[in-house]
Structure formats: C-alpha cells, structure tokens
Write an enzyme that holds these catalytic residues in place. Sequence first.
Site: not given
Ligand code: ADP
Ligand code: MG
Length: 399
Positions: A49, A52, A139, A141-143, A189, A241
């Site tokens: 962690e 990268d 959101g 943290g599992l991308s 990721d 960050y």
């Molecule tokens: P994480 O990658 O950890 O889940 P991020 O903030 O990097 O968090 O990404 C989350 C964002 O990705 C969401 O707020 C949305 O904008 C977008 N997203 C991911 N998957 C979807 C989905 N299936 N439908 C709509 N938006 C999505």
């Molecule tokens: Mg992300």
Amino acid sequence: VRGLLPGSALSVTQLEVRAEGLAERFTALTGRGPAGVWAAPGRVNLIGEHTDYNEGFVLPVALDRATLAAVAPRRNDAAHCWSTNPTSPQAVSTTLDAAGPGGPTGWSAYVLGVLWALMKEGVQLPGFDVLVDTNVPLGAGLSSSAALECAITLAATDLAGATLDRSRLAQVARRAENEVVGAPTGVMDQMAAMHGGRDAAVFLDCRSLVVRRVPLELTTAGLTLVIINTGVAHSLVDGQYADRRAACEQAARLLDVPALRDATPAMVERARNELGELLWRRSRHVVSEDERVLDVVRLLESGRAGEIGSLLDASHASLRDDFEVSCEELDVAVEAATSAGAFGARMTGGGFGGSAVALVPVDEVSAVRDAVGAAYRERHFAAPEVFEVVASDGARRIR
Ligand code: ADP
Ligand code: MG
C-alpha cells in the site's frame, strides 16, 4: 433501470445469468440486442500500500465481483450510457468528439474517457450504446472505477477488432481515469482487473510494469479472504494523498535515490537525522512495505499461504503508525477481525476509510463477522458490510 441480481457472482454460471439479464434489459432500453456482454472484476490489494507511486511492488487480487457492460456499436458517433446503479444518473447521451479531457463529468467520464483513450491509441471507434451493471460496491476501495473502465476497454477493443495486449489495455483504462475523470491514480487497479486469475494474486512491479501471477491457494489451506467495507470515506483523502506523495518524493531526494523503491531499510535508518522524524517514518513504511510484498510473494510461491498473516498485520501497523493513513473505523475492523481468529488483517486501498481485508480460517468467518459487527455497534459506527471474496479471472467477454 434497477439492479438485476444483487449479491456476488460466485461462479461463471452466475456471471452468465447476470449477463443474460443485462442483455434483456439492454434490448428493452435500445430496441435491439447488444453485440456482446463483457465483464471486469473489482480488486482488493492484498499487500503493497502506497508503494505504487514509489515505483515499488503491489499484490492485488481480482475479485469475484464484477462490472458487466452490454454494448452495441452505433452507425453514428453518438454515445448513450446507462447504468443500473440506483444512485447514478441513469442515462447519459453525448458524442465521441466530446469524450476527451475537460469533457464528460460524472460516471460517464469513465466510459467516454476509455473511448477517447482508445482513439488516442489509434483504434477507430464508432459510437456505442452501453449499459453497465455492477456488484462491486462503489467507492469502497475495491475499484469499481477500474472494473468499469476495463469492461468498456475490452468491449470497445473487441468490437473494433483491435488487438492490444492486456497491459496495454490497462494503460488505456488508466489514462481515461487520469486524464478524463481526473483522478491521479497508478495502474495497479487496471492491471489487477486485466491480469487477475482464479486462485491467483497479481504481483506487479510498478517500475517495470512486469506482471507475474502468484498462486493464492487458500481453499486447500482452509482459508478465505474476507472484506470489511467500513462504508466511510473521510473527506481528507485527496489532500492527504497528495501530501504523502510529496513526502515520499522529498525523502527520495534526500536519500539521493530516483524513488523510494531504490532505498533499503538500512539506508533509511542511516539517514534518520537528515530525513527528520516525519519523513523517516514515511520512508520506513514504504521500504518495509516493499519487503513485505516480496516476503508474501515468496511464501505464496512456496505454498505457505497460511503464514502471510503476520505480514498483513505488520503492513497495517506500518500504515497506521508510520504512514498515518488509517482511521478509527479501519483500526477497529482490523483489531476485531484478528481478535476473533483472523490470521492477519489490514486496511486496503488509499486509507481514511474504504475497506479492510482479512485472511480468515473458513471456520472462523462468522466469528469474525460477528466480532466486527459488535465492535462497530459498541462505537456507534454504521454497520459494516462483511463478505468473503474469491480470487477470480480478469476482464473477459461473457457472451
Ligand atoms: P472505487 O474505485 O474504490 O469504487 P472510485 O471513486 O474510484 O471508487 O470510483 C467510484 C465511481 O465510479 C462512482 O462514483 C461512479 O462514478 C463510477 N462507477 C463505477 N461503477 C459504476 C456503475 N456500475 N455505474 C455507474 N457509475 C459507476
Ligand atoms: Mg477507484
């Protein structure tokens, strides 16, 4: 558009069932069937962690939770995007020429950003209709972001008849996130989503970008990976960050190395006075974390998955105390999980919220779930989401 099949897709069959449901939904929305359905998984970083951007090592695992994209090309350059996610604006319509940096905002930026980045690679694309559905929590943290990008990257490349290797596809997806979405992330990721494999972790050297699959044979050892999604996202993430990145760069300059990847624990100790207390601790996390990744890889490659627990614990302690990117919810989750029988546990992802990952004997999963739930209730934290995950294949076409 509502979620189709909640819960995790534990098997290929379940993915196929989800894909079929999505194709039907797509047909209802657009009046024709999709040309195909593609899937890309979320990921959990097992260890490595904040290494990268220091050009060090990471060891993510692709999950059995994935984003599906039903896609059909159009005869013009219009792009219509739908998501089944209940909190996203469900339909977004635009054109390909509006896809670049400074163009789309919101979730469609991930989709259009990928199309733009592919065109920058010289891939000729038509417009598309796209419907996405995910069971990766957003959101957490599992991308879910890389899962979305990678599903679209593979779909658009396949439909264009282009051939780019998987690492190149990961770079395209990352470029979309960096330049169109505007998130300054590394390529871990996307590499995990592209190179993941069943019962394997993805060992990535963030300098050379060389990828090696490492066996993660947990079932035979009576073990499983458990994710604890704290459900919190502390607002300090962005500034902190940037601050950690700057600290690492400054430490590398003082140590006279290109990146902290090139420093050793002994070098960091010798330079303690010159670095000062804060940069000394920040550097100590990075150089020790790189060593822990290599140690975990060695153990996994010699079939000793049951012995990596103490390295996960040490990683968490280092992130909490030296790098200072944990938070109470993560610390409580890790502490409760290990007290209840996890072999090891750590925060995963950038920190200040998101998820923790624990290595748990199969027989102790419910004890861990109960202990984490009880510890959260005691502190009046919102209930966490606790679930098992299985290392799964990377992005692929489902139908
Ligand atoms: P994480 O990658 O950890 O889940 P991020 O903030 O990097 O968090 O990404 C989350 C964002 O990705 C969401 O707020 C949305 O904008 C977008 N997203 C991911 N998957 C979807 C989905 N299936 N439908 C709509 N938006 C999505
Ligand atoms: Mg992300």
